[in-house]
Design a protein around this motif. Structure first.
Motif, PDB file in Angstrom:
ATOM      1  N   ALA A 187      42.999 -22.083  28.723  1.00 51.70           N
ATOM      2  CA  ALA A 187      43.396 -23.676  27.724  1.00 51.70           C
ATOM      3  C   ALA A 187      44.371 -23.797  27.319  1.00 51.70           C
ATOM      4  O   ALA A 187      45.534 -22.664  25.961  1.00 51.70           O
ATOM      5  N   VAL A 188      45.421 -24.072  26.924  1.00 52.82           N
ATOM      6  CA  VAL A 188      46.532 -24.659  26.591  1.00 52.82           C
ATOM      7  C   VAL A 188      47.235 -25.950  25.535  1.00 52.82           C
ATOM      8  O   VAL A 188      46.642 -26.009  26.157  1.00 52.82           O
ATOM      9  N   ASN A 189      47.745 -25.690  24.893  1.00 53.93           N
ATOM     10  CA  ASN A 189      48.094 -27.124  23.431  1.00 53.93           C
ATOM     11  C   ASN A 189      49.870 -26.667  24.320  1.00 53.93           C
ATOM     12  O   ASN A 189      50.241 -26.610  23.643  1.00 53.93           O
ATOM     13  N   CYS A 190      50.175 -28.221  24.787  1.00 51.80           N
ATOM     14  CA  CYS A 190      51.218 -28.595  25.138  1.00 51.80           C
ATOM     15  C   CYS A 190      52.123 -28.664  23.708  1.00 51.80           C
ATOM     16  O   CYS A 190      52.873 -28.715  23.854  1.00 51.80           O
TER      17      CYS A 190
ATOM     18  N   THR B 126      40.273 -22.348  36.259  1.00 48.87           N
ATOM     19  CA  THR B 126      41.176 -23.700  35.861  1.00 48.87           C
ATOM     20  C   THR B 126      42.186 -23.475  34.429  1.00 48.87           C
ATOM     21  O   THR B 126      41.850 -22.334  33.557  1.00 48.87           O
ATOM     22  N   LEU B 127      42.849 -23.903  34.557  1.00 44.92           N
ATOM     23  CA  LEU B 127      43.988 -24.287  33.643  1.00 44.92           C
ATOM     24  C   LEU B 127      43.878 -25.487  33.261  1.00 44.92           C
ATOM     25  O   LEU B 127      43.887 -26.923  33.780  1.00 44.92           O
TER      26      LEU B 127
ATOM     27  N   GLN C  98      49.513 -17.996  36.095  1.00 50.53           N
ATOM     28  CA  GLN C  98      49.292 -17.131  37.536  1.00 50.53           C
ATOM     29  C   GLN C  98      47.929 -16.372  36.636  1.00 50.53           C
ATOM     30  O   GLN C  98      46.737 -16.124  37.286  1.00 50.53           O
ATOM     31  N   GLN C  99      47.695 -16.438  35.586  1.00 50.50           N
ATOM     32  CA  GLN C  99      46.023 -15.959  34.503  1.00 50.50           C
ATOM     33  C   GLN C  99      44.943 -16.151  34.855  1.00 50.50           C
ATOM     34  O   GLN C  99      43.936 -16.377  34.430  1.00 50.50           O
TER      35      GLN C  99
ATOM     36  N   ASP D 202      46.227 -20.374  42.846  1.00 46.71           N
ATOM     37  CA  ASP D 202      44.939 -21.285  43.618  1.00 46.71           C
ATOM     38  C   ASP D 202      44.382 -21.975  42.376  1.00 46.71           C
ATOM     39  O   ASP D 202      43.452 -21.081  41.397  1.00 46.71           O
ATOM     40  N   VAL D 203      44.946 -22.570  41.587  1.00 39.54           N
ATOM     41  CA  VAL D 203      45.065 -23.151  39.849  1.00 39.54           C
ATOM     42  C   VAL D 203      43.992 -24.879  40.741  1.00 39.54           C
ATOM     43  O   VAL D 203      44.070 -25.811  40.380  1.00 39.54           O
TER      44      VAL D 203
END
Length: 288
Positions: free
Chosen positions: A3-6, A44-45, A38-39, A82-83
């Motif tokens: 999970a990323v908070n842009c 799922t991203l 990559q992680q 592959d995300v």
């Protein structure tokens, strides 16, 4: 799941955070770094607050989604990934596209399956439960000796408010109420709630002889939301401690945004409604 908070990443670092970088790619890049894509390879991203992503990074994100290849900053080698990407935002992306703040091609690329969570104003029955949960959470965080509660009239005022900022706004508001509540007070009344809510969006108690609802002019909700957001940012800036310089950087930290994201948001609102620049209460946001 990664999970990323842009909105929480500095714009200059978003590309490196998402796609990684190689040693020496820029000042401070003392080693290779694996990016979020990559992680998340094989999984799922989650890109939260994608509406706050800088436009130059949006173009690179579009290429990754179309090719399935990620090129780290400073590298010429593309890595296959592959995300599955899930994106979320509390802003209207279609509206941002019209304003030129979000790429149209990326909007259609990510809008494969759209899930819309109804705004809080359409889930008024949830407001009491959420407000009480946030009240307990904030009271513990502030280490209050007593656990206050909202009066029934206060809950009704909360349920009447449109909450353009949705659950996040409600949570911040509950925390603000506790700051103003006396240490020995146990009940949060509707008077305090009305005082702290934006005046232009609060339904005041009806007085005898007031016009009926049918006689009131239609409300411009987009403008009301814009004005509410600006007043909220201005109020947060004014409430900063005296020893803290009242800057956009300090304000952004309080509202959970980067300085750049907050600056873009304020500028966009003032450009859409330039007359709000003349509001004395909002001038504190100009040239900060």
């Amino acid at each position: 799941l990664v999970a990323v908070n842009c909105a929480a990443i500095q714009p200059s670092l978003v590309e490196s955070e998402l796609f990684g970088h190689v040693k020496g790619a820029f000042t401070g890049a003392i080693a290779d770094r694996v990016g979020w894509f990559q992680q998340a390879d094989g999984g799922t991203l989650f890109l939260d607050e994608i509406g706050d992503m800088p436009t130059d990074v949006q173009a690179k994100l579009l290429r990754v989604l179309e090719t399935g290849e990620v090129t780290p900053v400073g590298s010429t080698k593309a890595d296959k990934v592959d995300v599955r990407v899930i994106a979320a935002t509390n802003r209207d992306l279609a509206e941002l596209v019209e304003e030129g703040c979000f790429r149209e091609d990326l909007y259609y690329r990510i809008n494969v399956v759209e899930l819309k969570l109804p705004p809080l104003r359409e889930r008024r029955n949830d407001i009491e439960r959420l407000a009480n949960e946030f009240l307990q959470e904030s009271s513990k965080a502030l280490q209050r000796a007593n656990m206050p509660r909202f009066s029934r009239n206060a809950i009704e005022v909360l349920q009447e408010h449109p909450w353009p900022g949705n659950v996040r706004e409600l949570k911040n508001f509950v925390g603000r109420v506790l700051v103003y509540l006396g240490p020995d007070e146990h009940v949060i009344g509707d008077r305090l709630v009305r005082q702290l809510l934006p005046k232009n969006l609060v339904r005041q108690p009806a007085a005898e002889g007031d016009a009926q609802d049918g006689d009131n002019p239609p409300v411009d909700f987009k403008r009301s939301r814009a004005e509410h957001d600006l007043r909220f940012f201005a109020q947060v800036m004014r409430s900063l401690p005296e020893e803290t310089k009242k800057t956009l950087t300090a304000t952004a930290k309080q509202v959970g945004m980067t300085r750049e994201a907050l600056s873009r948001r304020i500028s966009a609102l003032f450009e859409t409604y330039p007359d709000l620049r003349e509001d004395p209460e909002l001038r504190i946001l100009i040239r900060r």
